[in-house]
Motif scaffolding. Structure first.
Motif: not given
Lengths: 351, 157
Positions: A261-262, A264-265, A268
């Motif tokens: 998550d970290r 890909w954020r 992003g």
């Protein structure tokens, strides 16, 4: 958009040994001339004489580019600092100064930093042995032509007593996000300091840490041979590399979703933001780097991240865009645009 | 405690203190007073120890944390040895002092100074000739000869 890797210094153009953790290695030697006062006492006129004398020798022996007073304006000085070719002290001090840089941007010799001479060689990855051989040769060559200040008891005489003896500091720039995320970094710093090592921020002495990058090197310079300094530093770095890899393994095994998550954020934001300041960019690129090393992101190379890491910095961005008159917001806009273009294109072409 | 970090014990009673001049007569013994006097004396000593070449005092060296020239090391040698041990090692208890063990210069300091002086004079000589200042050129040529002879002697020696 694919960027030419020649936009960044030679030691960042390749991923060296243990490149998942070790960004680059550096050895520097502090040297002074017997026939001149040190910078605390040397007049501006004497400082100019020092530059001239050193210039005469180095220009004869090597094929380095020399940048003197007339070239070293605020932006160019910071451009060199951001490329690790000069130190923060060199940027800030009011001495008459100059710097020699080789064409590959792996060697730099600062004149009138804290000492008359600061000789340094950088290489990618964990490569202190190779650097040691080369810097020794360069130093021997210069020693035959320049009257180095030396004493049997105290070794190479330096302006600051913390550099006496060998005048040598061997440093490795490490990327330690695993230790940061597992809250182990403080312990590692404490342990390193207790056995005589310096842990410093991104540009060395007195600078802050950004993006989980740390410079670790020997604190003591006298009382042991150069070889011992290199060996001790290598041993400590090898342990930290191990420690960092274990932390990354732990994260991947136990906190997989959080880590992905970290990463890909970060991706992003980097590929969609309209405005990016340089510190935010470096921090996000650091997370992206971790993602690449962990195999979470596969279409971006570490070299691309190395290139962006340099180009997103203020002075380097200005040089890259060839636009000195951009204000901060315009720079943040152009920076975001550059990062976006590079990362998205890498995406499509599967570099 | 002295500069070397050695503790020296002196027993002082009020009587002796007055005799030694540490304490003004009429005053009573006061630890703070004594420490102040000792510190003052040390400061005075540090201010009097001066490098003959660059005129930096040991007091200033401690204040700036920097040396002024290569001759400072000879001038401050005695005080430096314990100082270096203090800042350049974690093992303070060890008795031995910390000295250089690394590489040495291959060209002696005297010789390398001569070489650089000769180089400088040669450049000046060229400049004088270029500027057609023959009087100056002759002077430099004499100096150059002297230095070159000195270098030769050094080689034989």
């Amino acid at each position: 958009m694919k960027l030419d890797k020649n936009l960044i210094p030679g030691f960042l153009r390749e991923i060296g040994k243990d490149g998942d953790v070790c960004i680059s290695s550096r050895i520097r030697l502090a040297r002074n001339l017997e026939n001149h006062l040190f910078l605390l006492k040397a007049s501006l006129k004497e400082q100019e004489e020092i530059i001239e004398e050193i210039k005469e020798v180095i220009n004869r022996l090597n094929n380095f580019q020399f940048y003197g007073e007339e070239k070293l304006d605020e932006i160019f000085l910071n451009y060199l600092l951001e490329r690790y070719l000069v130190s923060p002290d060199f940027v800030l001090n009011k001495n008459k100064k100059g710097v020699f840089i080789d064409s590959e941007e792996k060697i730099s010799i600062m004149v009138n930093e804290e000492d008359h001479l600061r000789i340094q060689i950088l290489e990618g990855g964990f490569s202190l042995d190779e650097i040691f051989v080369r810097i020794n040769e360069l130093d021997d060559k210069l020693e035959k032509e320049l009257p180095y200040a030396f004493s049997e008891k105290f070794g190479f005489l330096t302006a600051c007593p913390t550099n006496l003896g060998t005048g040598m500091r061997a440093t490795v720039m490490l990327h330690l996000p695993g230790l940061i995320l597992t809250n182990e970094m403080e312990k590692a710093i404490k342990a390193a300091r207790s056995i005589g090592f310096l842990v410093r921020g991104i540009y060395g002495e007195g600078t802050k840490t950004i993006g989980s990058y740390f410079q670790i090197g020997n604190q003591f310079t006298i009382g042991m041979k150069e070889e011992e300094i290199v060996e001790n530093t290598k041993n400590l770095i090898a342990q930290i590399v191990n420690y960092e890899r274990k932390a990354r393994d732990y994260l991947l095994k136990n906190l997989k979703n959080e880590i992905e998550d970290r990463v890909w954020r970060a991706y992003g934001i980097l590929t969609n933001a309209i405005l990016l300041n340089s510190e935010e960019a470096i921090n996000l690129l650091s997370t992206l780097r971790l993602g690449v090393c962990l195999g979470i992101i596969t279409k971006i190379s570490l070299i691309t991240i190395n290139i962006l890491n340099i180009l997103v910095k203020r002075a380097n961005l200005i040089y890259y865009l060839k636009k000195k008159d951009l204000n901060e917001e315009e720079r943040d806009y152009r920076r975001a645009l550059l990062v976006k273009k590079v990362l998205k294109k890498t995406d499509e072409t599967n570099e | 405690m002295d500069e070397k970090g050695n503790k020296r014990e002196i027993a002082i009673c009020e009587e002796c203190a007055k005799k030694r001049g540490v304490l003004e007569s009429g005053k009573t013994l006061n630890i703070e007073e004594i420490l102040k006097i000792m510190l003052k004396a040390k400061e005075k000593e540090d201010k009097e120890l001066k490098c003959p070449r660059c005129l930096l005092t040991f007091y200033e060296f401690k204040k700036y944390g920097k040396f002024g020239c290569p001759d400072c090391f000879k001038a401050f040698e005695e005080k430096l040895i314990p100082f270096i041990k203090k800042i350049q090692t974690t093992i303070r208890e060890k008795e031995e002092e910390v000295f250089h063990k690394g590489k040495k210069v291959t060209v002696g300091v005297k010789r390398s100074l001569l070489l650089s002086e000769i180089k400088r004079l040669k450049m000046e000589l060229e400049k004088a000739i270029r500027e057609e200042d023959y009087e100056q050129a002759a002077k430099i040529r004499d100096m150059l000869k002297e230095k070159e002879e000195e270098l030769k002697k050094d080689e034989i020696g």
